[in-house]
Structure formats: C-alpha cells, structure tokens
Design a protein around this motif. Structure first.
Motif, short mmCIF file in Angstrom:
data_model
loop_
_atom_site.label_atom_id
_atom_site.label_comp_id
_atom_site.label_asym_id
_atom_site.label_seq_id
_atom_site.Cartn_x
_atom_site.Cartn_y
_atom_site.Cartn_z
N THR A 189 0.85 -1.19 0.00
CA THR A 189 0.00 0.00 0.00
C THR A 189 0.89 1.24 0.00
OG1 THR A 189 -0.09 0.23 2.40
CG2 THR A 189 -1.75 -1.21 1.37
N PRO A 190 0.34 2.37 -0.39
CA PRO A 190 1.14 3.60 -0.35
C PRO A 190 1.66 3.91 1.06
CG PRO A 190 -0.82 3.95 -1.68
CD PRO A 190 -0.96 2.60 -1.05
N GLU A 191 0.88 3.61 2.07
CA GLU A 191 1.31 3.85 3.44
C GLU A 191 2.49 2.94 3.82
OE1 GLU A 191 -1.92 3.22 2.58
OE2 GLU A 191 -2.67 5.28 2.77
N GLU A 192 2.41 1.66 3.40
CA GLU A 192 3.50 0.72 3.68
C GLU A 192 4.78 1.15 2.95
OE1 GLU A 192 1.07 -3.47 4.36
OE2 GLU A 192 1.50 -2.80 2.31
N LEU A 193 4.62 1.58 1.71
CA LEU A 193 5.77 2.03 0.94
C LEU A 193 6.42 3.24 1.61
CD1 LEU A 193 7.60 1.87 -1.53
CD2 LEU A 193 5.94 3.26 -2.76
N ALA A 194 5.60 4.17 2.06
CA ALA A 194 6.13 5.35 2.75
C ALA A 194 6.88 4.93 4.02
CB ALA A 194 5.00 6.32 3.09
N ALA A 248 14.25 3.22 5.58
CA ALA A 248 15.50 3.14 4.83
C ALA A 248 16.30 4.43 4.98
CB ALA A 248 15.21 2.86 3.36
N ARG A 249 15.62 5.55 5.02
CA ARG A 249 16.32 6.83 5.21
C ARG A 249 16.95 6.92 6.59
NH1 ARG A 249 11.53 9.85 3.03
NH2 ARG A 249 11.89 9.87 0.79
N GLN A 250 16.26 6.40 7.59
CA GLN A 250 16.75 6.49 8.96
C GLN A 250 17.89 5.53 9.24
OE1 GLN A 250 13.24 5.95 11.33
NE2 GLN A 250 12.51 8.03 10.96
N ASN A 251 17.92 4.39 8.55
CA ASN A 251 18.95 3.39 8.79
C ASN A 251 19.44 2.81 7.46
OD1 ASN A 251 20.68 1.67 10.01
ND2 ASN A 251 19.14 0.38 10.97
N ALA A 300 20.31 -5.34 2.44
CA ALA A 300 19.07 -5.69 1.77
C ALA A 300 18.70 -7.15 1.97
CB ALA A 300 19.19 -5.39 0.28
N THR A 301 19.69 -8.02 2.18
CA THR A 301 19.43 -9.44 2.38
C THR A 301 19.91 -9.85 3.76
OG1 THR A 301 21.54 -10.13 1.48
CG2 THR A 301 19.71 -9.95 -0.07
N THR A 302 19.41 -10.98 4.23
CA THR A 302 19.82 -11.46 5.55
C THR A 302 20.79 -12.63 5.44
OG1 THR A 302 17.89 -12.89 5.63
CG2 THR A 302 17.69 -10.70 6.65
N GLU A 303 21.20 -12.96 4.21
CA GLU A 303 22.13 -14.07 4.02
C GLU A 303 23.51 -13.67 4.54
OE1 GLU A 303 22.24 -15.33 -0.02
OE2 GLU A 303 20.08 -15.26 -0.22
#
Length: 85
Positions: free
Chosen positions: A51-56, A62-65, A70-73
C-alpha cells in the motif's frame, strides 16, 4: 560587410537553431525517461501488493537506517585476501 563575416554569421545562426532544437529534444527525452521509470516503479510496488502507506514506511525506515543490508544471508569470507605468502 566582409563576406567571411557574413558566412560565419550564417553558420552561427544555423548552429544556434540546431542547438535549440537538440536541447528541446533532450528535455522531451528526459521527460519520457522519467515517465517510464515512474511506471516501472509503480508496477513493481503494485506487483508486491504494497500500500502507499506501507511504501512510505519502508522508505522512511530506509532513510533512517541506510546501513541495513538488503538481504539477511551471511556473506562468505573472501579467502583470496587471507592467503599466506
């Protein structure tokens, strides 16, 4: 007026017209590129069901941290760097 000056002036005017035409075309191409990039992004987001809210929220996180991978491997160590000489 000197014939050489007239010739240079004529060529200068032609070049100026070509430059203006190419600059206008460049702006149009930039606009088209941005539109297609935006369509790609929208398609990806919609295909994931975000949803737009989830994307925001994702983008804000991502901006904060930005250092979060991107991966957990687990990455494998590079043994080439630890060779004994």
């Amino acid at each position: 007026m000197n014939a050489k000056i007239k010739k240079i002036d004529t060529e200068y005017e032609k070049n100026a017209a070509k430059i203006a035409e190419l600059q206008a075309r460049q702006k149009e191409l930039e606009k088209q590129r941005t539109e297609y990039e935006n369509l790609d992004i929208i398609g990806l987001v919609r295909s994931m069901g975000v949803t737009p809210e989830e994307l925001a929220a994702i983008m804000q996180a991502a901006r904060q941290n930005p250092a979060v991978p991107a991966t957990t491997e687990k990455e494998e160590p590079d043994y080439a760097e630890t060779e004994n000489d």
